[in-house]
Write an enzyme that holds these catalytic residues in place. Structure first.
Site, PDB file in Angstrom:
ATOM      1  NE  ARG A  91     -11.559   9.692   8.749  1.00 17.75           N
ATOM      2  CZ  ARG A  91     -10.764   9.029   8.019  1.00 17.75           C
ATOM      3  NH1 ARG A  91     -10.832   7.629   7.474  1.00 17.75           N
ATOM      4  NH2 ARG A  91      -9.520   9.361   7.859  1.00 17.75           N
ATOM      5  CG  ASP A 131     -12.834   2.931   5.090  1.00 24.52           C
ATOM      6  OD1 ASP A 131     -12.530   3.555   5.820  1.00 24.52           O
ATOM      7  OD2 ASP A 131     -12.573   2.769   3.639  1.00 24.52           O
ATOM      8  CB  SER A 135      -9.556   4.470   6.912  1.00 21.43           C
ATOM      9  OG  SER A 135      -9.926   4.502   5.968  1.00 21.43           O
ATOM     10  CG  HIS A 183      -1.576   1.364   1.452  1.00 16.32           C
ATOM     11  ND1 HIS A 183      -2.777   1.548   0.522  1.00 16.32           N
ATOM     12  CD2 HIS A 183      -1.461   2.394   2.009  1.00 16.32           C
ATOM     13  CE1 HIS A 183      -3.212   2.603   1.039  1.00 16.32           C
ATOM     14  NE2 HIS A 183      -2.587   3.380   1.765  1.00 16.32           N
ATOM     15  CE  LYS A 214      -9.628   1.796   2.854  1.00 19.37           C
ATOM     16  NZ  LYS A 214      -9.907   3.003   2.839  1.00 19.37           N
TER      17      LYS A 214
HETATM   18  N1  URA Z   1      -6.794   6.572   2.481  1.00 18.37           N
HETATM   19  C1  URA Z   1      -7.760   5.627   3.155  1.00 18.37           C
HETATM   20  O1  URA Z   1      -8.102   4.526   2.621  1.00 18.37           O
HETATM   21  N2  URA Z   1      -8.185   6.267   4.492  1.00 18.37           N
HETATM   22  C2  URA Z   1      -7.860   7.395   4.825  1.00 18.37           C
HETATM   23  O2  URA Z   1      -8.345   7.749   5.873  1.00 18.37           O
HETATM   24  C3  URA Z   1      -6.967   8.229   4.256  1.00 18.37           C
HETATM   25  C4  URA Z   1      -6.489   7.669   3.104  1.00 18.37           C
END
Ligand code: URA
Length: 434
Positions: A169, A162, A184, A83, A188
């Site tokens: 958010r 999320d 968050s 990531h 994933k």
């Molecule tokens: N990317 C995400 O998936 N979540 C966040 O909160 C910030 C960047």
């Protein structure tokens, strides 16, 4: 409807949630069983009061289990994913996923789109005519099993909690805290089911984290969260003060990725891709000797083995690389250096804004980027330019944004009479021996 007032008040007053309470909050959010006002209040309470490491781990766990999850144990292969926190010219995933598949991993990669001035892996891949980023879970499973890697987008049933929380958010000023960001991102990656994760945490003007200290803290929290859920996680802190590679803009970046997959491409792109792979080879035990791991990955790039996986992945997802290679390039214009000197960096944020000015960004309303426009640098940090020498090429659509992009490129070019220090793409490691 459920009532979350007790949880909100506990956090507002600086208290600690139990595992069960966090589960209840997240399940109610995912199920749409709680008034939006209460969810917003809880998000703000967490933003202001923070979470303990245990609460963060519970939060990430409850989110990732709120929807579909993947299990790859039937493949009998080690699983890996990476990531990146996002930058300009960051096309590493396009090279890394097929490279790691060629190295013997299954790579289930669920990626995102461009955010703000940063590019997104899915937007880059969609520059290839026909490439599908909307695989259903069954198609994703089959693609990973057949090819060894698949890069696709988040479907509606993946981490639905999320999706709801991220949107809220965004609307309530509660994005910028590690207590929300790290769970968050990790939720994933956890749902996707890869056992070995490597995180590329970017630092500098073109990154969301502007200082090494901020980036290191995010990396530590994400490593800690992944480990709390039984994954092996390592992070590299990498420079995003200057553009990665020479290309920014979606089709340009696919071209540069193809160069890297053919064993060439800019040295910083190749080096970073390989180092992110070394972390996974080492942490998985497939190759603990880092020098041997490095040589092995370089061989897979030079031999065409990684390219072969990329071509199969693209074809499997409906993409036509032949059509991409035959496409008519957008008109281009060179930008010349206003004076001579040694190139210390080409500011990533300014180049990101130049790509956006040309129409290659997502824009505030989320409109799709034009894949054909972008920037190709003709010099890299460490090289010298003469006054009046072309140092960048802008690919544009009938001149749209050309003057703004040209001005940004001139501002981005950091020149000095002093020799430039050797580029240092990797600034630190977290969760791994240095
Ligand atoms: N990317 C995400 O998936 N979540 C966040 O909160 C910030 C960047």
């Amino acid at each position: 409807m459920e009532d979350l007032r007790e949880a909100i008040v506990r956090k507002r007053d600086g208290g600690e949630h139990s595992t069960e309470e966090i589960r209840r909050v997240v399940a109610a959010v995912a199920g749409g069983r709680v008034p939006e006002a209460q969810v917003a209040a809880w998000l703000m309470a967490v933003f202001c009061r923070g979470l303990t490491p245990r609460e963060r781990a519970d939060y990430a766990g409850a989110m990732y289990r709120s929807g579909a999850t993947f299990d790859w144990s039937h493949l009998d292969l080690p699983t890996a994913d990476k990531h990146s926190t996002g930058g300009v010219g960051d096309k590493v995933s396009l090279v890394w996923a097929p490279l790691m598949a060629a190295a013997g991993f299954a790579v289930p990669m669920i990626s995102g789109r461009g955010l703000g001035h940063t590019g997104g892996t899915l937007d880059k891949l969609e520059a290839i005519p026909g490439y599908r980023c909307d695989l259903a879970p069954g198609e994703f499973r089959a693609a990973v099993a057949e090819v060894g890697c698949s890069i696709t987008g988040q479907t509606v049933d993946l981490v639905p909690a999320d999706r709801v929380l991220y949107d809220l958010r965004n609307r309530t000023g509660t994005i910028e805290t590690l207590d929300h960001i790290a769970p968050s991102i990790l939720s994933k990656k956890l749902a996707e089911g890869a056992r070995h994760l490597v995180l590329d945490v970017k630092v500098g003007s073109g990154a969301f984290m502007k200082t090494l200290a901020e980036a290191e803290r995010l990396a530590r929290v994400m490593v800690e969260l992944g480990e709390a859920h039984g994954r092996s996680v390592r992070a590299l802190l990498t420079d995003m003060g200057t553009v990665l590679g020479l290309a920014a803009g979606n089709a340009n970046e696919v071209d540069e990725s193809l160069d890297a997959l053919a064993g060439g491409g800019p040295p910083d792109l190749r080096a970073l891709t390989v180092e992110l792979g070394v972390e996974v080879l080492a942490s998985s035990g497939m190759e603990r000797d880092r020098e041997a791991a490095r040589s092995r990955l370089c061989r897979l790039l030079d031999s065409g083995a990684a390219m072969e996986r990329f071509e199969r992945m693209v074809a499997r997802q409906g993409g036509d690389l032949g059509a991409f290679r035959r496409r008519r390039a957008a008109p281009f214009t060179d930008v010349v250096a206003p004076r001579g000197g040694n190139v210390h960096r080409v500011d990533a944020l300014k180049v990101g804004h130049a790509v956006a000015a040309l129409g290659g960004g997502r824009g505030g309303a989320g409109e799709a980027p034009d894949p054909a426009v972008g920037v190709t640098l003709r010099v890299a940090p460490g090289q010298a330019v003469q006054e009046g020498e072309p140092f960048a090429t802008l690919h544009h659509r009938e001149g749209r944004g050309l003057e703004a992009a040209r001005a940004l490129l001139v501002e981005a070019l950091a020149l000095s009479p002093d020799p430039a220090p050797s580029p240092r793409p990797i600034l630190g490691h977290v969760g791994a021996p240095a």
